[in-house]
Design a protein around this motif. Structure first.
Motif, short mmCIF file in Angstrom:
data_model
loop_
_atom_site.label_atom_id
_atom_site.label_comp_id
_atom_site.label_asym_id
_atom_site.label_seq_id
_atom_site.Cartn_x
_atom_site.Cartn_y
_atom_site.Cartn_z
N ASP A 67 0.91 -0.98 -0.02
CA ASP A 67 -0.09 -0.11 0.04
C ASP A 67 0.83 1.26 -0.03
N VAL A 68 2.12 1.17 0.60
CA VAL A 68 3.09 2.33 0.83
C VAL A 68 4.26 1.69 0.37
N ILE A 69 4.85 2.65 -0.46
CA ILE A 69 6.25 2.30 -0.91
C ILE A 69 7.20 3.48 -0.49
N PHE A 70 8.15 3.24 0.21
CA PHE A 70 9.21 4.25 0.79
C PHE A 70 10.26 3.85 0.02
N HIS A 71 10.65 4.79 -0.88
CA HIS A 71 11.69 4.71 -1.93
C HIS A 71 12.90 5.62 -1.43
N LEU A 72 13.90 4.79 -0.78
CA LEU A 72 14.86 5.73 0.04
C LEU A 72 16.31 5.25 -0.88
N ALA A 73 16.34 4.14 -1.66
CA ALA A 73 17.48 3.65 -2.23
C ALA A 73 18.04 4.71 -3.03
N ALA A 74 19.44 4.92 -2.83
CA ALA A 74 20.03 5.79 -3.82
C ALA A 74 21.64 5.51 -3.36
N ILE A 75 22.68 6.05 -4.27
CA ILE A 75 23.96 6.26 -3.85
C ILE A 75 23.98 7.70 -3.72
N VAL A 76 24.88 7.99 -2.73
CA VAL A 76 25.42 9.37 -2.16
C VAL A 76 26.08 10.36 -3.09
N SER A 77 25.70 11.53 -2.79
CA SER A 77 26.47 12.53 -3.46
C SER A 77 28.05 12.45 -3.99
N GLY A 78 28.80 12.11 -3.22
CA GLY A 78 30.19 11.90 -3.77
C GLY A 78 30.26 10.90 -4.51
N GLU A 79 29.45 9.91 -4.27
CA GLU A 79 29.61 8.69 -5.45
C GLU A 79 29.09 8.84 -6.58
N ALA A 80 27.89 9.68 -6.59
CA ALA A 80 27.35 10.00 -7.82
C ALA A 80 28.37 10.93 -8.78
#
Lengths: 319, 319
Positions: free
Chosen positions: A69-82
């Motif tokens: 019902d709810v999707i928390f999308h927190l997945a990411a690589i951080v600023s320095g790596e990006a």
């Protein structure tokens, strides 16, 4: 509700899973990250944990199999790596977000599925020149590839929400302070380090002047923002689906005085000033304060004071 | 210079090719579109024309084979089609743009290639609520998938420019008026129709009230904006690589009075009012006027008056 957390092994993801489990929001949980997340202790409902690379086609479909019902999308690589690895940044931070939203869109077309999607965006969507207090309708001019990817994610979330495939909200989280754990090499690391290390009896390095000002929230508030975003009616958002979250605007000097009030002069004496022009140049482009009236009107609440951030960290690490 | 036009078979693309050929900007031309473009008459330099779908991997690399100094990226599907066919819209308007910029990035990494890229964005990046006069730092909140795709393209162009892979500028073109050719089903069609049809002795339908205000440029000015964007130094743009182009803010009543001054009451009598609530609802969300000082400071110049737009159309269709 059935909640899915993408990025469930991270610092905020773990807290969010715990909070969903203990505050009674979740009936069942699906927890996904690049490394398999652990299930929250004491939760008696069904939990699925999975390791998955969401930038691989099919991974989003697998994560959605229980139709959360709810999707928390927190997945990411951080600023320095990006910034260091452009292709990985666009793949993980943009393509994986698009694959997720498209998997939802296809399920919407097939069976009318329309979940709440809570997306963690970032203050990095803003870049110079910035006013001292940034209004809610400030243009997004990211100064990093990470900020660009988050801004593109915000746009996609808004378009897919407008078209009715999902009910999305993007939260631009303040810098988390006090971030628990070990010192890291993030340019922002010192904001937490000058509190965390002295409280543990260790020296902390301060690479910028005391006058540097920034925007903060405790790990607890960040978790509460995500929970609140899952619960509230989003009808009032209109086309503007992403919001800057309330925070505390504080200078390094404010941080140091809060540390002194809570832990005394001995703690403050452990802060060693070692000016670093490279870090200073990065930090100078960062925002200082925001007018977050839209978020406040929706019931998002900032921490009470920087003293409270320091006290919370003590309670959490010594409790 | 060697200029590449992507979208060279369209109304603006053809004018741009002609202008590059006759004004002496181009030494050689590469012209690409989904249908094979025609080479401009009278141009004696080398011309390559090609039909290509730029959303197919490899097509951008092929278009770049001559390493053009300037790339005009006009290729897109229009707003109505992008709204009706979501997948096609994202594929043509976003993916093809990304494939192009990534092909440039790879050539940059391999051999230091760094072309000027002139990208046509759109006023559709803006959505309600909008102020009467939209400032240069207005947040992008598109109300259509087309506007979303253009806004995402602007962000990517800015990031790749910041990283030095290319030297990009995005132009948000005003609504073109008087657009030559046959009436079409675009919601904005009447803005040109109520001038073009009466000048040709034919009836034109006006579906909105006389008070509707919008932002216009002649086809000639739009072409000049693209040429100017290819010639100027972009150092002053900073992170904000996309600009709203100067235009004329005019109401339907202003249009009608310009038609009356240039072509008389008989022409105006051919405008038939037929209110259409559906078109009216769409047009109400559109911007009315802009503060374009950034573009003006860079030397972009608006048309002199709506009368001039009408006279230009007469000159071009009767010349």
């Amino acid at each position: 509700m059935h909640a899915l957390i993408l990025g469930a092994a991270g610092m905020i993801g773990r807290r969010l899973a715990d909070a969903l489990a203990t505050q009674g929001d979740a009936r069942s949980l699906t927890l996904v990250d690049v490394v398999e997340p652990t299930a929250p202790a004491g939760f008696t409902g069904p939990v699925v944990t999975a390791a998955a690379d969401l930038s691989v086609p099919g991974a989003a479909e697998a994560a959605l199999i229980g139709r959360p019902d709810v999707i928390f999308h927190l997945a990411a690589i951080v600023s320095g790596e990006a910034e260091a690895d452009l292709e990985k940044g666009y793949r993980v931070n943009l393509d994986a977000t698009r694959l997720l939203l498209d998997a939802i869109r296809n399920a919407h077309a097939a069976e009318g599925y329309r979940p709440r999607v809570v997306f963690t965006s970032s203050l990095a969507v803003f870049g110079p020149p910035l006013p001292g207090v940034i209004p809610d309708d400030m243009i997004l001019t990211p100064a990093t590839s990470y900020g660009t990817q988050k801004a593109m994610g915000e746009l996609l979330l808004a378009d897919y929400s407008r078209r009715g495939f999902l009910d999305g909200i993007g939260l631009r989280l303040p810098t988390i302070c006090v971030r628990p754990g070990k010192p890291n090499k993030a340019a922002s690391g010192f904001f937490s380090g000058i509190i965390r290390e002295p409280l543990a009896g260790q020296e902390a390095v301060l690479p910028v002047p005391d006058t540097v000002r920034h925007w903060f929230a405790s790990p607890r508030s960040a978790t509460e923002y995500l929970l609140h975003a899952a619960r509230i009616d989003l009808g009032a958002l209109g086309l503007r689906r992403s919001l800057t979250m309330p925070g505390l605007s504080a200078t390094v000097a404010d941080e140091i005085e809060a540390l002194r009030r809570v832990a005394g002069d001995a703690a403050v004496a452990l802060i060693r000033r070692a000016p670093d022009p490279a870090i200073q140049a990065i930090v100078e482009t960062w925002p200082e304060a925001f007018d977050t009236r839209r978020a406040l009107d929706l019931g998002f609440k900032a921490d009470a004071s920087f003293d409270a951030l320091v006290e919370l960290h003590i309670a959490e690490t010594q409790g």
